[in-house]
Scaffold this motif. Structure first.
Motif, PDB file in Angstrom:
ATOM      1  N   ASP A 107      39.435  45.616  36.441  1.00  0.00           N
ATOM      2  CA  ASP A 107      38.679  45.943  37.342  1.00  0.00           C
ATOM      3  C   ASP A 107      38.455  44.248  36.909  1.00  0.00           C
ATOM      4  O   ASP A 107      38.109  43.186  36.578  1.00  0.00           O
ATOM      5  CB  ASP A 107      37.207  46.467  37.062  1.00  0.00           C
ATOM      6  CG  ASP A 107      38.341  47.938  37.148  1.00  0.00           C
ATOM      7  OD1 ASP A 107      36.494  49.138  36.880  1.00  0.00           O
ATOM      8  OD2 ASP A 107      38.676  48.140  37.698  1.00  0.00           O
ATOM      9  N   ARG A 108      38.736  43.159  38.562  1.00  0.00           N
ATOM     10  CA  ARG A 108      38.415  42.013  38.825  1.00  0.00           C
ATOM     11  C   ARG A 108      37.059  42.278  39.715  1.00  0.00           C
ATOM     12  O   ARG A 108      36.960  43.078  41.048  1.00  0.00           O
ATOM     13  CB  ARG A 108      39.125  40.818  39.351  1.00  0.00           C
ATOM     14  CG  ARG A 108      40.128  41.574  37.979  1.00  0.00           C
ATOM     15  CD  ARG A 108      41.654  40.241  38.968  1.00  0.00           C
ATOM     16  NE  ARG A 108      41.774  38.984  39.029  1.00  0.00           N
ATOM     17  CZ  ARG A 108      41.864  38.501  37.614  1.00  0.00           C
ATOM     18  NH1 ARG A 108      42.448  38.703  37.163  1.00  0.00           N
ATOM     19  NH2 ARG A 108      41.908  37.319  37.693  1.00  0.00           N
ATOM     20  N   THR A 109      36.022  41.226  39.346  1.00  0.00           N
ATOM     21  CA  THR A 109      34.457  41.055  40.615  1.00  0.00           C
ATOM     22  C   THR A 109      34.387  39.715  40.437  1.00  0.00           C
ATOM     23  O   THR A 109      34.960  39.248  39.426  1.00  0.00           O
ATOM     24  CB  THR A 109      33.441  41.955  39.856  1.00  0.00           C
ATOM     25  OG1 THR A 109      33.228  41.492  38.586  1.00  0.00           O
ATOM     26  CG2 THR A 109      33.896  43.368  39.743  1.00  0.00           C
ATOM     27  N   THR A 111      35.234  37.932  36.853  1.00  0.00           N
ATOM     28  CA  THR A 111      35.231  38.967  35.495  1.00  0.00           C
ATOM     29  C   THR A 111      36.166  39.486  35.139  1.00  0.00           C
ATOM     30  O   THR A 111      36.149  41.043  36.298  1.00  0.00           O
ATOM     31  CB  THR A 111      33.489  39.151  35.754  1.00  0.00           C
ATOM     32  OG1 THR A 111      32.510  38.711  35.894  1.00  0.00           O
ATOM     33  CG2 THR A 111      33.888  40.554  34.499  1.00  0.00           C
ATOM     34  N   ARG A 118      38.061  42.441  33.359  1.00  0.00           N
ATOM     35  CA  ARG A 118      37.328  43.686  32.641  1.00  0.00           C
ATOM     36  C   ARG A 118      38.763  45.150  32.196  1.00  0.00           C
ATOM     37  O   ARG A 118      38.867  46.015  33.249  1.00  0.00           O
ATOM     38  CB  ARG A 118      36.260  44.999  32.433  1.00  0.00           C
ATOM     39  CG  ARG A 118      35.393  44.517  32.556  1.00  0.00           C
ATOM     40  CD  ARG A 118      34.032  45.010  32.968  1.00  0.00           C
ATOM     41  NE  ARG A 118      34.048  45.838  34.729  1.00  0.00           N
ATOM     42  CZ  ARG A 118      33.765  46.902  34.842  1.00  0.00           C
ATOM     43  NH1 ARG A 118      33.753  47.937  33.769  1.00  0.00           N
ATOM     44  NH2 ARG A 118      33.962  47.664  35.434  1.00  0.00           N
ATOM     45  N   GLN A 143      37.503  50.859  28.725  1.00  0.00           N
ATOM     46  CA  GLN A 143      37.204  49.191  28.953  1.00  0.00           C
ATOM     47  C   GLN A 143      35.564  49.205  29.082  1.00  0.00           C
ATOM     48  O   GLN A 143      34.683  50.047  28.324  1.00  0.00           O
ATOM     49  CB  GLN A 143      36.951  50.378  30.205  1.00  0.00           C
ATOM     50  CG  GLN A 143      37.034  48.602  31.307  1.00  0.00           C
ATOM     51  CD  GLN A 143      36.873  48.914  33.259  1.00  0.00           C
ATOM     52  OE1 GLN A 143      36.245  49.897  33.289  1.00  0.00           O
ATOM     53  NE2 GLN A 143      37.600  48.142  33.327  1.00  0.00           N
ATOM     54  N   SER A 154      31.917  47.379  29.744  1.00  0.00           N
ATOM     55  CA  SER A 154      31.024  47.783  30.481  1.00  0.00           C
ATOM     56  C   SER A 154      30.672  46.643  31.153  1.00  0.00           C
ATOM     57  O   SER A 154      31.109  45.735  30.616  1.00  0.00           O
ATOM     58  CB  SER A 154      29.634  48.428  29.751  1.00  0.00           C
ATOM     59  OG  SER A 154      29.550  49.389  29.246  1.00  0.00           O
ATOM     60  N   ALA A 155      30.764  46.946  32.292  1.00  0.00           N
ATOM     61  CA  ALA A 155      30.160  45.775  33.543  1.00  0.00           C
ATOM     62  C   ALA A 155      28.772  44.674  33.197  1.00  0.00           C
ATOM     63  O   ALA A 155      28.163  45.684  32.496  1.00  0.00           O
ATOM     64  CB  ALA A 155      30.285  45.597  34.957  1.00  0.00           C
ATOM     65  N   ASP A 170      22.711  43.557  41.808  1.00  0.00           N
ATOM     66  CA  ASP A 170      23.761  44.594  41.410  1.00  0.00           C
ATOM     67  C   ASP A 170      24.617  44.434  42.489  1.00  0.00           C
ATOM     68  O   ASP A 170      24.002  44.972  43.614  1.00  0.00           O
ATOM     69  CB  ASP A 170      22.796  45.736  41.452  1.00  0.00           C
ATOM     70  CG  ASP A 170      24.097  46.802  40.184  1.00  0.00           C
ATOM     71  OD1 ASP A 170      24.280  47.970  40.830  1.00  0.00           O
ATOM     72  OD2 ASP A 170      25.046  45.642  39.607  1.00  0.00           O
TER      73      ASP A 170
END
Length: 523
Positions: free
Chosen positions: A138-140, A155, A157, A171, A173-174, A180
């Motif tokens: 996951d990419r943010t 970021t 993950r 995975q 945690s964010a 948020d």
């Protein structure tokens, strides 16, 4: 459901008693949340009504474009702060995800990306099959602002799964964020706060500056960031004020904070009351600090409310609103002992001298200058040394000044300009002598006046606050910025670390660690 006060739990079978008690507790909690939510809704309705008035009111056309922008941004800060309070007070299991804000901005592809890969603590399959293999990630992306540099923090993950079974996906945690799911990092929010409240750049101007770098972020989005931060910074500022009021000697002053008068097309005069501690001139152990409290007027009851719990010496100017603090009827503590400011007395005589060259005013200025020469000699000395020097050297000069003052008042008409200035000094004579009896007391209140100078600069550049709520946010954030500065702490680095700590869930019981003088940039 009936109240716990009219339910006899002993009459309920023991097997069900605990469940009933839990339901009653939950009921009481929901009642409290309902009252709180009603207050928040009422406040939001009030803010929406004022925003509609600013946009559609009959006199709104009299506001300039700059005036309207300032009004909108402070109203939107207040709305964002109220919404953050509503979400924070809601139970975590029922807390709705905040809807995406309009015009959230974009992140150009040519901005540099800094990737942080957050790996799980262990890659071993829980079932014991061996090490997991990466199956995705996951990419943010969030906007981060470093002064004079724009970049995007990415970021990553990774996800890992076991090839031998279907149960072992893991995975990391964010990480927690102040907003948020929002666009900005805590550093970006800190940059906006410092730019607005330390560098005196209104949000709509910051929006234009970002646009020149290809970042289209509307003023309303920046206002949302500031309002959210203002809410979360509130407990730190409250704790800072509590620390100051444990001192036995403080400074206090007030300065105007023009606020837009909704629907009138003009401003009204609000006030920022500065409560400050600065013991550096005599080597005190307590770190310096200042808190700005916003009030819609200059009534003395504001000072009484702000100083609730403080007992000691208060250094201030001659404003009569403080007189109620010295009376036996004072609310919130014992009568305070006042130390008045010789700089204000000198200023009164200087005004007359500059206007007509009065020799009497000039003589008064020469006498006061002798006091200040002694103060320059003892600056930085211990309180005992300062007191001894004042008793031996300054006290006789003050006695002579008092005799001279009475002689001149008999000669000069009380209705003349000079007579009024001499009467001012006479009225505050007792407070002007306080510094002779306590080595910790300063000869004037210039320390707090220097602290409120940035408020005047912000007032000059931003013209006014757009709303009373904007005045409160102004005072709250300025308190942290100015306290950081007088403790030798870089405001941006401090606010960035502070917001990151709050986002990460810093314990309320350790809030003192977040105060500006406890900031360690290397930690």
């Amino acid at each position: 459901m009936p109240s716990t006060a009219i339910i006899d739990l002993s009459a309920i079978p023991e097997a069900q008693r605990e469940a009933v008690a839990a339901l009653l507790r939950e009921h009481e909690e929901l009642k409290g949340e309902r009252v709180s939510l009603k207050e928040i809704i009422k406040r939001l309705e009030h803010l929406v009504a004022e925003l509609n008035q600013a946009v559609h009111g009959k006199r709104s056309e009299k506001l300039s474009e700059d005036d309207r922008q300032l009004a909108f941004e402070d109203l939107e800060i207040a709305v964002a702060e109220a919404e953050e309070k509503q979400e924070t007070q809601a139970p975590s299991e029922s807390r709705p995800r905040r809807a995406a804000r309009r015009n959230r901005g974009n992140l150009p592809k040519d901005l540099p990306r800094i990737e942080r890969v957050i790996e799980p603590e262990s890659l071993q399959c829980p079932c014991g099959c061996g090490e997991m293999h990466k199956i995705g990630e996951d990419r943010t992306e969030r906007l981060d602002i470093v002064p004079a540099q724009l970049r995007v923090l990415v970021t990553v993950r990774p996800k890992y799964a076991c090839r031998a079974c279907t149960d072992g996906v893991t995975q990391a945690s964010a990480p927690a964020h102040l907003i948020d799911g929002g666009l900005p990092t805590e550093g970006a929010i800190a940059h906006v706060l410092v730019s607005k409240y330390a560098d005196h750049l209104p949000l709509y101007r910051q929006s234009r500056i970002l646009a020149r770098s290809g970042i289209e972020i509307h003023r309303s989005t920046l206002a949302d960031w500031v309002g959210t931060a203002a809410f979360h910074l509130g407990p730190v500022v409250d704790r800072l004020a509590e620390h100051l009021k444990t001192s036995t000697k403080l400074f206090m002053d007030e300065t105007t904070a023009p606020v837009l008068y909704p629907g009138r097309g003009r401003t009204k005069t609000g006030y920022l009351w500065a409560l400050a501690r600065d013991d550096r001139s005599w080597g005190g152990d307590d770190p310096p600090g200042v808190v700005f409290f916003y009030a819609p007027d200059r009534a003395g009851e504001n000072a009484e409310k702000i100083l609730h719990g403080f007992d000691g010496i208060l250094q201030l100017d001659g404003y009569q609103g403080y007189n109620r603090l010295t009376r036996p009827t004072r609310k919130g503590g014992d009568p305070v002992r006042v130390a008045h400011c010789w700089a204000h007395a000198r200023r009164k005589l200087k005004e007359v001298f500059d206007r007509d060259g009065s020799e009497i005013a000039a003589e008064g200025l020469r006498r006061i200058a002798e006091f200040y020469k002694i103060e320059a000699d003892i600056r930085g000395a211990a309180p005992g040394q300062r007191l001894s020097a004042r008793q031996a050297r300054t006290a006789p000069l003050v006695v002579e000044f008092g005799e001279w003052l009475q002689q001149q008042r008999l000669r000069i008409s009380a209705k003349s300009r000079l007579g009024e200035k001499l009467a001012y000094i006479h009225r505050h004579w007792d407070g002007l002598q306080t510094f002779l009896h306590d080595g910790r007391v300063e000869i004037d209140s210039n320390s707090v006046e220097n602290l409120i100078r940035p408020i005047a600069l912000n007032r000059k550049n931003a013209l006014f606050a757009g709303h009373d709520e904007g005045g409160r946010a102004w005072g709250r954030i300025a308190s942290l910025i100015e306290t950081a500065k007088i403790n030798g702490v870089e405001p941006f680095a401090y606010l960035k670390a502070l917001l990151e700590a709050i986002a990460a869930g810093h314990p309320q019981g350790r809030i003192d660690e977040l105060l500006p003088w406890n900031f360690n940039p290397s930690s």
